[in-house]
Design a protein around this motif. Structure first.
Motif, PDB file in Angstrom:
ATOM      1  N   THR A 187       0.836  -1.206   0.000  1.00 33.27           N
ATOM      2  CA  THR A 187       0.000   0.000   0.000  1.00 33.27           C
ATOM      3  C   THR A 187       0.868   1.253   0.000  1.00 33.27           C
ATOM      4  O   THR A 187       0.593   2.221  -0.719  1.00 33.27           O
ATOM      5  CB  THR A 187      -0.931   0.008   1.230  1.00 33.27           C
ATOM      6  N   ILE A 188       1.928   1.240   0.796  1.00 34.21           N
ATOM      7  CA  ILE A 188       2.852   2.384   0.831  1.00 34.21           C
ATOM      8  C   ILE A 188       3.485   2.569  -0.545  1.00 34.21           C
ATOM      9  O   ILE A 188       3.586   3.688  -1.055  1.00 34.21           O
ATOM     10  CB  ILE A 188       3.929   2.179   1.907  1.00 34.21           C
ATOM     11  N   ALA A 189       3.927   1.470  -1.132  1.00 30.31           N
ATOM     12  CA  ALA A 189       4.579   1.533  -2.440  1.00 30.31           C
ATOM     13  C   ALA A 189       3.670   2.173  -3.478  1.00 30.31           C
ATOM     14  O   ALA A 189       4.085   3.071  -4.225  1.00 30.31           O
ATOM     15  CB  ALA A 189       4.995   0.135  -2.886  1.00 30.31           C
ATOM     16  N   ARG A 190       2.432   1.740  -3.524  1.00 31.98           N
ATOM     17  CA  ARG A 190       1.507   2.204  -4.565  1.00 31.98           C
ATOM     18  C   ARG A 190       0.859   3.542  -4.240  1.00 31.98           C
ATOM     19  O   ARG A 190       0.744   4.410  -5.112  1.00 31.98           O
ATOM     20  CB  ARG A 190       0.418   1.169  -4.800  1.00 31.98           C
ATOM     21  N   SER A 191       0.406   3.699  -2.985  1.00 30.06           N
ATOM     22  CA  SER A 191      -0.394   4.878  -2.653  1.00 30.06           C
ATOM     23  C   SER A 191       0.433   6.086  -2.229  1.00 30.06           C
ATOM     24  O   SER A 191       0.129   7.214  -2.607  1.00 30.06           O
ATOM     25  CB  SER A 191      -1.398   4.524  -1.549  1.00 30.06           C
ATOM     26  N   ILE A 192       1.458   5.851  -1.425  1.00 24.97           N
ATOM     27  CA  ILE A 192       2.251   6.989  -0.945  1.00 24.97           C
ATOM     28  C   ILE A 192       3.251   7.450  -1.993  1.00 24.97           C
ATOM     29  O   ILE A 192       3.394   8.647  -2.268  1.00 24.97           O
ATOM     30  CB  ILE A 192       2.997   6.619   0.361  1.00 24.97           C
ATOM     31  N   TYR A 193       3.953   6.513  -2.608  1.00 26.51           N
ATOM     32  CA  TYR A 193       5.010   6.891  -3.554  1.00 26.51           C
ATOM     33  C   TYR A 193       4.576   6.745  -5.017  1.00 26.51           C
ATOM     34  O   TYR A 193       4.763   7.637  -5.822  1.00 26.51           O
ATOM     35  CB  TYR A 193       6.270   6.067  -3.277  1.00 26.51           C
ATOM     36  N   THR A 241       4.170   6.163  -8.904  1.00 29.03           N
ATOM     37  CA  THR A 241       5.132   6.422  -9.976  1.00 29.03           C
ATOM     38  C   THR A 241       5.868   7.739  -9.791  1.00 29.03           C
ATOM     39  O   THR A 241       6.799   8.034 -10.526  1.00 29.03           O
ATOM     40  CB  THR A 241       4.412   6.423 -11.337  1.00 29.03           C
ATOM     41  N   GLY A 242       5.449   8.518  -8.791  1.00 24.27           N
ATOM     42  CA  GLY A 242       6.116   9.806  -8.551  1.00 24.27           C
ATOM     43  C   GLY A 242       7.475   9.653  -7.913  1.00 24.27           C
ATOM     44  O   GLY A 242       8.357  10.501  -8.089  1.00 24.27           O
ATOM     45  N   ASN A 243       7.668   8.595  -7.139  1.00 21.77           N
ATOM     46  CA  ASN A 243       8.968   8.335  -6.502  1.00 21.77           C
ATOM     47  C   ASN A 243       9.242   6.845  -6.674  1.00 21.77           C
ATOM     48  O   ASN A 243       8.979   6.037  -5.783  1.00 21.77           O
ATOM     49  CB  ASN A 243       8.935   8.733  -5.026  1.00 21.77           C
ATOM     50  N   LYS A 244       9.743   6.489  -7.846  1.00 21.18           N
ATOM     51  CA  LYS A 244       9.898   5.080  -8.194  1.00 21.18           C
ATOM     52  C   LYS A 244      10.912   4.357  -7.316  1.00 21.18           C
ATOM     53  O   LYS A 244      10.774   3.169  -7.046  1.00 21.18           O
ATOM     54  CB  LYS A 244      10.281   4.957  -9.666  1.00 21.18           C
ATOM     55  N   VAL A 245      11.926   5.082  -6.854  1.00 22.30           N
ATOM     56  CA  VAL A 245      12.945   4.449  -6.001  1.00 22.30           C
ATOM     57  C   VAL A 245      12.314   3.960  -4.703  1.00 22.30           C
ATOM     58  O   VAL A 245      12.498   2.808  -4.287  1.00 22.30           O
ATOM     59  CB  VAL A 245      14.095   5.433  -5.713  1.00 22.30           C
ATOM     60  N   GLN A 246      11.553   4.845  -4.047  1.00 22.12           N
ATOM     61  CA  GLN A 246      10.903   4.471  -2.788  1.00 22.12           C
ATOM     62  C   GLN A 246       9.773   3.463  -3.031  1.00 22.12           C
ATOM     63  O   GLN A 246       9.550   2.571  -2.210  1.00 22.12           O
ATOM     64  CB  GLN A 246      10.355   5.720  -2.086  1.00 22.12           C
ATOM     65  N   ALA A 247       9.082   3.626  -4.156  1.00 15.74           N
ATOM     66  CA  ALA A 247       8.002   2.678  -4.474  1.00 15.74           C
ATOM     67  C   ALA A 247       8.567   1.268  -4.603  1.00 15.74           C
ATOM     68  O   ALA A 247       8.003   0.308  -4.069  1.00 15.74           O
ATOM     69  CB  ALA A 247       7.296   3.096  -5.756  1.00 15.74           C
ATOM     70  N   ARG A 248       9.694   1.143  -5.329  1.00 18.09           N
ATOM     71  CA  ARG A 248      10.316  -0.178  -5.468  1.00 18.09           C
ATOM     72  C   ARG A 248      10.826  -0.680  -4.121  1.00 18.09           C
ATOM     73  O   ARG A 248      10.679  -1.872  -3.798  1.00 18.09           O
ATOM     74  CB  ARG A 248      11.471  -0.125  -6.465  1.00 18.09           C
ATOM     75  N   ALA A 249      11.393   0.215  -3.324  1.00 17.13           N
ATOM     76  CA  ALA A 249      11.936  -0.191  -2.029  1.00 17.13           C
ATOM     77  C   ALA A 249      10.849  -0.798  -1.145  1.00 17.13           C
ATOM     78  O   ALA A 249      11.071  -1.822  -0.476  1.00 17.13           O
ATOM     79  CB  ALA A 249      12.574   1.015  -1.330  1.00 17.13           C
ATOM     80  N   TYR A 250       9.671  -0.180  -1.142  1.00 16.91           N
ATOM     81  CA  TYR A 250       8.589  -0.709  -0.305  1.00 16.91           C
ATOM     82  C   TYR A 250       7.961  -1.964  -0.917  1.00 16.91           C
ATOM     83  O   TYR A 250       7.505  -2.850  -0.186  1.00 16.91           O
ATOM     84  CB  TYR A 250       7.538   0.370  -0.047  1.00 16.91           C
ATOM     85  N   ALA A 251       7.954  -2.043  -2.239  1.00 14.25           N
ATOM     86  CA  ALA A 251       7.483  -3.274  -2.875  1.00 14.25           C
ATOM     87  C   ALA A 251       8.422  -4.426  -2.525  1.00 14.25           C
ATOM     88  O   ALA A 251       7.985  -5.564  -2.303  1.00 14.25           O
ATOM     89  CB  ALA A 251       7.397  -3.090  -4.384  1.00 14.25           C
TER      90      ALA A 251
END
Length: 452
Positions: A338-344, A346-356
């Protein structure tokens, strides 16, 4: 006295010989029948052997019923008229009842089998199917693990509600949904935990045995099935549980249930899933739940509440708190996802991938995270690579990543990415077959150009 002893001995000997002869006859008949069934010879002679065993040797061996089930299933599938099919379906049900009578400890999930043979062959009535499934769910829940049967159980109940049958109310539908969803979650956890063990073994570099490879494939198929059934149930209830109906319905019950943590949790989950979390009632319920009993779930709901208010800093704080409090790895993975998709996103792909990746660390079989990371790569085609060939080469990386999910959605995504990658002709023209292409953008990974 001596004469009596002799007579008793003679009677016992005759009885024993009778039993021995009977057992030998049963063993011979079963051997013939089993051999026919093993070779998938389900003709009239095989059925005749089955009938004799059912009549003369009903408690001899459970194999009678295992092979008998296959025999009658064949007859159902090849019935020439509806009347013939109905007759075979009823014979199948009778066989299951005989199995339960003679082997009560081994005849597991019988009511579900009976219900599904009726449902799948359009026999009986929906009431008959429902009663069998309801009995199984209430009395034999541990063996109620058929994904399709769980959905049919829910679907019939919802249909009865919509038809104003049996006095079913909206709250009853929600309760039934919660009960069946909990059961699906239990079954998913059993399967995903088993799959995690195999995936971790592979990650460590140890090759799976043939038996383990089959088990891995079956686990992935079952997870896919449970995911589909859950989605279908959500779609079914979505038609009933609109925000316009849910908010006044739950709002009217809030004061009565504000001290009931389970009710608050269910209500918050329902509002969240239906996209009603922007309503003040969601915040009211979430605050009450967190004050009453601070848990991973209540922290998550507060995260959702702050997210809908566009306060991403507080939302991230509560989401992370929820993940840290979670003891269930599947739920922990869901929070990180949820953090990966909702908080970050595609706007912050580095953090999105990190949480995924955190989701995958918590739950290696959490295939959705692989699919999402693949999407992030695919969406970076214009941002990575030094030339058009390299830019499109990132689709190979996206495809490889999506396939790791081992699910239908993962394989479909991978197939679509493969089509966007350079063609064989383009690989030949580039002269780069077998070479490694490294992406120096945020991706920071390399991919090998396929050999021709």
């Amino acid at each position: 006295m001596k004469t009596k002893v002799i007579i008793l001995f003679a009677f016992t000997l005759v009885t024993f010989n009778g039993f021995a002869q009977s057992a030998a006859n049963c063993a011979e008949k079963l051997s013939i029948f089993a051999e026919m069934a093993k070779t998938k010879n389900y003709g009239e002679e095989t059925y005749k052997q089955l009938q004799e065993l059912r009549k003369d040797c009903p408690s001899f061996d459970k194999a009678i019923y295992i092979y008998g089930e296959r025999t009658i299933n064949f007859r159902i599938d090849n019935a020439k008229t509806p009347a013939d099919k109905e007759k075979e379906v009823r014979d199948f049900i009778k066989l299951q009842e005989e199995f339960k009578t003679n082997f009560p400890a081994k005849a597991l999930g019988i009511e579900v089998k009976k219900a599904m043979v009726l449902f799948e062959n359009n026999s009986g009535t929906s009431d008959e199917v429902y009663q069998l499934l309801d009995t199984a769910f209430k009395n034999d829940k541990d063996n109620f693990s058929n994904p399709k049967a769980l959905y049919v159980y829910f679907e019939i109940y919802v249909n009865d509600f919509e038809a104003n049958k049996n006095g079913i109310k909206l709250q009853d539908v929600f309760t039934k949904y919660d009960q069946i969803s909990d059961k699906i979650d239990e079954e998913e956890k059993v399967v995903s935990d088993a799959l995690d063990v195999l995936l971790q073994k592979e990650e460590s570099g140890t090759e799976l045995t043939d038996k383990e490879k089959i088990a891995k494939k079956n686990h992935q198929i079952n997870l896919d099935a449970f995911e589909t059934i859950h989605s279908s149930m959500d779609a079914k209830i979505a038609q009933l549980a609109t925000c316009e109906r849910l908010i006044p319905f739950l709002g009217a019950s809030f004061d009565e249930n504000k001290g009931d943590a389970e009710w608050l949790k269910r209500a918050a989950d329902r509002l969240d899933k239906k996209g009603c979390s922007s309503d003040p009632l969601f915040s009211k319920i979430s605050d009450a739940l967190h004050s009453l009993n601070p848990t991973a779930e209540s922290a998550y709901n507060l995260g959702v509440s702050f997210y809908t208010k566009k306060n991403t800093t507080k939302a991230l704080e509560y989401f992370n708190q929820s993940a840290e409090l979670q003891k269930d790895n599947t739920k922990k993975a869901n929070v990180y996802y949820t953090i990966a998709r909702s908080i970050y996103g595609t706007g912050n792909k580095v953090q999105a991938r990190a949480y995924a990746e955190k989701a995958l660390a918590a739950k290696p079989s959490f295939g959705e995270a692989h699919v999402y990371i693949a999407l992030l790569y695919a969406n970076s085609a214009n941002d990575c690579g030094n030339d058009p060939f390299e830019k499109r080469a990132i689709y190979w990386l996206a495809a490889q990543t999506a396939r790791k999910a081992g699910t239908t959605s993962g394989n479909e995504a991978a197939s679509s990415y493969d089509k966007l990658a350079p063609s064989k002709q383009e690989i030949f023209n580039s002269g780069r077959a077998g070479q490694s292409i490294c992406f120096k953008c945020w991706v920071g990974k390399c991919v090998t150009v396929p050999n021709l």
